[in-house]
Design a protein around this motif. Structure first.
Motif, short mmCIF file in Angstrom:
data_model
loop_
_atom_site.label_atom_id
_atom_site.label_comp_id
_atom_site.label_asym_id
_atom_site.label_seq_id
_atom_site.Cartn_x
_atom_site.Cartn_y
_atom_site.Cartn_z
N ALA A 4 0.83 -1.21 0.00
CA ALA A 4 0.00 0.00 0.00
C ALA A 4 0.86 1.26 0.00
CB ALA A 4 -0.94 0.00 1.21
N MET A 5 2.09 1.15 0.46
CA MET A 5 2.95 2.33 0.50
C MET A 5 3.55 2.63 -0.90
SD MET A 5 6.51 1.79 2.58
CE MET A 5 7.38 0.36 1.98
N LEU A 6 3.60 1.67 -1.79
CA LEU A 6 4.26 1.85 -3.09
C LEU A 6 3.61 2.91 -3.97
CD1 LEU A 6 5.24 -1.86 -3.85
CD2 LEU A 6 6.57 -0.07 -2.70
N PRO A 7 2.27 2.96 -4.12
CA PRO A 7 1.68 4.06 -4.91
C PRO A 7 1.96 5.44 -4.31
CG PRO A 7 0.06 2.33 -4.56
CD PRO A 7 1.25 1.99 -3.72
N MET A 8 2.01 5.52 -2.99
CA MET A 8 2.33 6.80 -2.34
C MET A 8 3.76 7.22 -2.68
SD MET A 8 0.51 6.58 1.41
CE MET A 8 0.69 4.84 1.80
N ILE A 9 4.67 6.25 -2.70
CA ILE A 9 6.07 6.53 -3.04
C ILE A 9 6.17 7.01 -4.49
CG2 ILE A 9 8.31 5.42 -3.48
CD1 ILE A 9 7.76 3.75 -0.93
N ARG A 10 5.45 6.34 -5.40
CA ARG A 10 5.46 6.78 -6.81
C ARG A 10 4.96 8.20 -6.94
NH1 ARG A 10 4.22 1.35 -7.73
NH2 ARG A 10 1.98 1.71 -7.68
N SER A 11 3.93 8.56 -6.18
CA SER A 11 3.38 9.90 -6.21
C SER A 11 4.39 10.93 -5.71
CB SER A 11 2.10 9.94 -5.36
OG SER A 11 1.60 11.23 -5.28
N ILE A 12 5.13 10.60 -4.66
CA ILE A 12 6.16 11.50 -4.13
C ILE A 12 7.28 11.67 -5.14
CG2 ILE A 12 7.93 11.74 -2.35
CD1 ILE A 12 5.87 10.19 -0.50
N ARG A 13 7.69 10.60 -5.74
CA ARG A 13 8.77 10.68 -6.74
C ARG A 13 8.33 11.49 -7.95
NH1 ARG A 13 11.11 4.64 -5.72
NH2 ARG A 13 12.27 5.21 -3.85
N GLN A 14 7.06 11.35 -8.34
CA GLN A 14 6.54 12.16 -9.45
C GLN A 14 6.53 13.63 -9.07
OE1 GLN A 14 5.88 10.87 -12.60
NE2 GLN A 14 6.03 13.05 -13.03
N PHE A 15 6.19 13.94 -7.83
CA PHE A 15 6.23 15.32 -7.34
C PHE A 15 7.64 15.88 -7.45
CE2 PHE A 15 7.19 18.20 -3.83
CZ PHE A 15 6.28 19.21 -4.05
N ILE A 16 8.62 15.08 -7.06
CA ILE A 16 10.03 15.53 -7.12
C ILE A 16 10.44 15.76 -8.58
CG2 ILE A 16 12.42 14.81 -6.71
CD1 ILE A 16 11.32 13.37 -4.16
N ILE A 17 10.04 14.86 -9.47
CA ILE A 17 10.35 15.02 -10.89
C ILE A 17 9.67 16.26 -11.45
CG2 ILE A 17 9.95 14.00 -13.19
CD1 ILE A 17 10.37 11.23 -11.77
N ASP A 18 8.40 16.45 -11.10
CA ASP A 18 7.66 17.61 -11.58
C ASP A 18 8.22 18.93 -11.05
OD1 ASP A 18 6.01 15.86 -12.92
OD2 ASP A 18 4.35 16.03 -11.49
N ASN A 19 8.93 18.88 -9.94
CA ASN A 19 9.52 20.07 -9.33
C ASN A 19 11.04 19.99 -9.38
OD1 ASN A 19 7.16 21.68 -8.03
ND2 ASN A 19 6.73 19.53 -7.64
N LYS A 20 11.53 19.58 -10.53
CA LYS A 20 12.97 19.38 -10.73
C LYS A 20 13.77 20.65 -10.44
CE LYS A 20 16.18 17.37 -13.99
NZ LYS A 20 16.36 16.72 -15.27
N ALA A 21 13.19 21.80 -10.72
CA ALA A 21 13.89 23.05 -10.46
C ALA A 21 14.22 23.22 -8.98
CB ALA A 21 13.06 24.23 -10.95
N ASP A 22 13.35 22.71 -8.11
CA ASP A 22 13.57 22.84 -6.67
C ASP A 22 14.45 21.72 -6.10
OD1 ASP A 22 12.08 25.17 -6.37
OD2 ASP A 22 10.21 24.05 -6.03
N TYR A 23 14.26 20.49 -6.62
CA TYR A 23 14.89 19.34 -5.98
C TYR A 23 15.87 18.58 -6.86
CZ TYR A 23 10.64 20.28 -3.34
OH TYR A 23 9.64 20.90 -2.64
N GLY A 24 15.93 18.91 -8.14
CA GLY A 24 16.72 18.15 -9.11
C GLY A 24 18.20 18.05 -8.79
#
Length: 176
Positions: free
Chosen positions: A137-157
């Motif tokens: 159940a934690m795996l979809p949440m992790i994918r969502s967090i990683r997508q957030f990081i990718i989508d905000n590459k300027a901040d976290y890349g």
């Protein structure tokens, strides 16, 4: 850190935690013991989860950034990992802590070695299915967090270590 008792509801419910009304007598004693144990596991495994999720570079930037001047972008990351916007907050970190806590409680260490505790009026059952459900159940949440990081590459890349992103894989009761 960031997890509280409120995260341990539903699939990852832990009995005897104080989540609302105060308890008295033996109920209060059980709550005190459970909270001490949970606090230990949160302290022990929340950081481990965050390092596994983010990688050490992004984790270090996140923890130092939460008290820095550019705090807003780190608060967005925190709020993505620890979703407290609903009455029942969720976080993959809570699933990870639950997994470690339950796995640790399967046996008890005694002076004679490891034993499986027996209960009055109850029969011990394998926690494997519950552990598998909590982990997966934690795996979809992790994918969502990683997508957030990718989508905000300027901040976290600048901090991302993609090699650490392959650590979380589905599990099953058969170990395959």
């Amino acid at each position: 850190m960031y997890l509280t008792n409120a995260y341990f509801q539903g699939l990852i419910y832990l009995p005897n935690l104080a989540t609302g009304q105060p308890r008295v007598g033996i109920g209060q004693m059980l709550v005190a013991v459970a909270e001490t144990s949970l606090d230990y596991f949160i302290q022990e495994y929340e950081r481990e989860f965050l390092v596994r999720l983010l990688g050490i570079r992004l984790y270090d930037a996140f923890t130092s950034g939460m008290s820095g001047q550019d705090k807003e972008k780190w608060e967005r990351l925190r709020d993505t990992i620890f979703n407290a916007t609903t009455p029942f907050p969720t976080s993959p970190a809570a699933n990870y802590v639950y997994f470690q806590l339950i796995r640790n409680g399967i046996t008890t260490t005694t002076m004679k070695g490891e034993v499986t505790p027996e209960q009055d009026y109850a029969k011990n059952a394998s926690p494997d299915n519950r552990l598998v459900m909590a982990w997966n159940a934690m795996l979809p949440m992790i994918r969502s967090i990683r997508q957030f990081i990718i989508d905000n590459k300027a901040d976290y890349g600048d901090y991302v270590e993609p090699a650490c992103w392959s650590e979380f894989r589905p599990i099953n009761c058969m170990g395959i």
